[in-house]
Design a protein around this motif. Structure first.
Motif: not given
Length: 290
Positions: A161-185
């Motif tokens: 599994i490889r995430y198209a966007d960098p992994l998010r680790w903190t509350a700061e990372d998710i500020k303004g994040a849209e409910p979208r995710s893309a992964v290669w598998m």
């Protein structure tokens, strides 16, 4: 057997104990419940074993009714609803310790020419999978070392599994994040040539990351978890043939989360942008008590 993909194929190879009754293994793991993708994949195997192999599955609709118990075998009872000229329908009930934990209805369609064809393209362009780090590499880079629990999980993981966007680790990372995710598998090694195995393996994989899209605006995917979540239902439509051991892009989004439930939609494309599978799932989200 040490190869995770081989273990997945073995896990999907059910034991037939009666004409319409099959038994599947449930590995003893430290999880609170049996992974939903495993139950869905095994149930689809049971349905497919009672149909004409010339008719691939085109859709499934399923409900997760109770959490499965790791280490306890699951019995799959197949009801032959219909065998028509073009469509075959099966209903599968999964039973564990005398209680129904899951049910699935699957429809199989005799291939035919439709006379027309169209599809929407992927919502956005993403980097090629080879240019992206694995999850283990990203975790190791962030933490400096791979925690023992994650290392054990990585060794057992049947999919790369490889995430198209960098992994998010903190509350700061998710500020303004849209409910979208893309992964290669893709499966970590070849799965053989049985189309049903590839379909059921992808069904297994489809439950692995889909609810990420619901979580993204709420909490970091790789930080401390504030919510418990569980799959409630799952639906898939299979549009084109595919191999689960070749790279596929799983584009995921959540149009709404309300009332403790979050809805997620997924579209699975091959490397050429052809839409292979559509997925919809609803999950239950409950805040963990401190």
């Amino acid at each position: 057997m040490t190869n995770p993909a081989e273990r997945l194929v073995d896990l999907l190879d059910l034991e037939q104990i009666e004409v319409n009754i099959f038994r599947g293994r449930s590995p003893q793991e430290s999880l609170q419940r049996v992974f939903g993708g495993q139950v869905a994949g095994q149930a689809l195997v049971a349905a497919g074993r009672t149909t004409d192999c010339e008719r691939p599955v085109h859709s499934l609709h399923a409900y997760f009714l109770r959490p499965g118990i790791p280490g306890v075998p699951i019995v799959y009872q197949v009801e032959r609803i219909r065998d028509g000229r073009s469509f075959t329908t099966r209903r599968v009930t999964a039973v564990q310790q005398g209680r129904t934990i899951f049910n699935l209805t699957a429809s199989f369609h005799k291939p035919e020419e439709g006379g027309f064809e169209h599809q929407l393209p992927p919502a956005r362009e993403v980097p090629d999978p080879e240019s992206l780090p694995t999850v283990a590499q990203e975790v190791k880079e962030h933490l400096g070392a791979l925690p023992e629990t994650l290392e054990r999980m990585a060794r057992r993981q049947p999919f790369d599994i490889r995430y198209a966007d960098p992994l998010r680790w903190t509350a700061e990372d998710i500020k303004g994040a849209e409910p979208r995710s893309a992964v290669w598998m893709r499966a970590v090694s070849p799965l053989g040539d049985d189309p049903l195995v590839h379909t059921c393996a992808l069904t297994y994989a489809s439950d692995m990351t889909l609810l990420d899209a619901v979580r993204l605006p709420i909490e970091p995917l790789w930080g401390p978890r504030g919510f418990d979540m569980a799959s409630l239902d799952h639906a898939m439509w299979f549009h084109r043939p595919f191999r689960a051991d070749e790279w596929f892009l799983y584009d995921q989004e959540s149009p709404i989360a309300v009332g403790g439930r979050g809805l997620a939609r997924g579209r699975i494309y091959d490397r050429h942008g052809r839409l292979l599978v559509s997925v919809v799932q609803e999950g239950l989200f409950r805040r963990l008590q401190p």
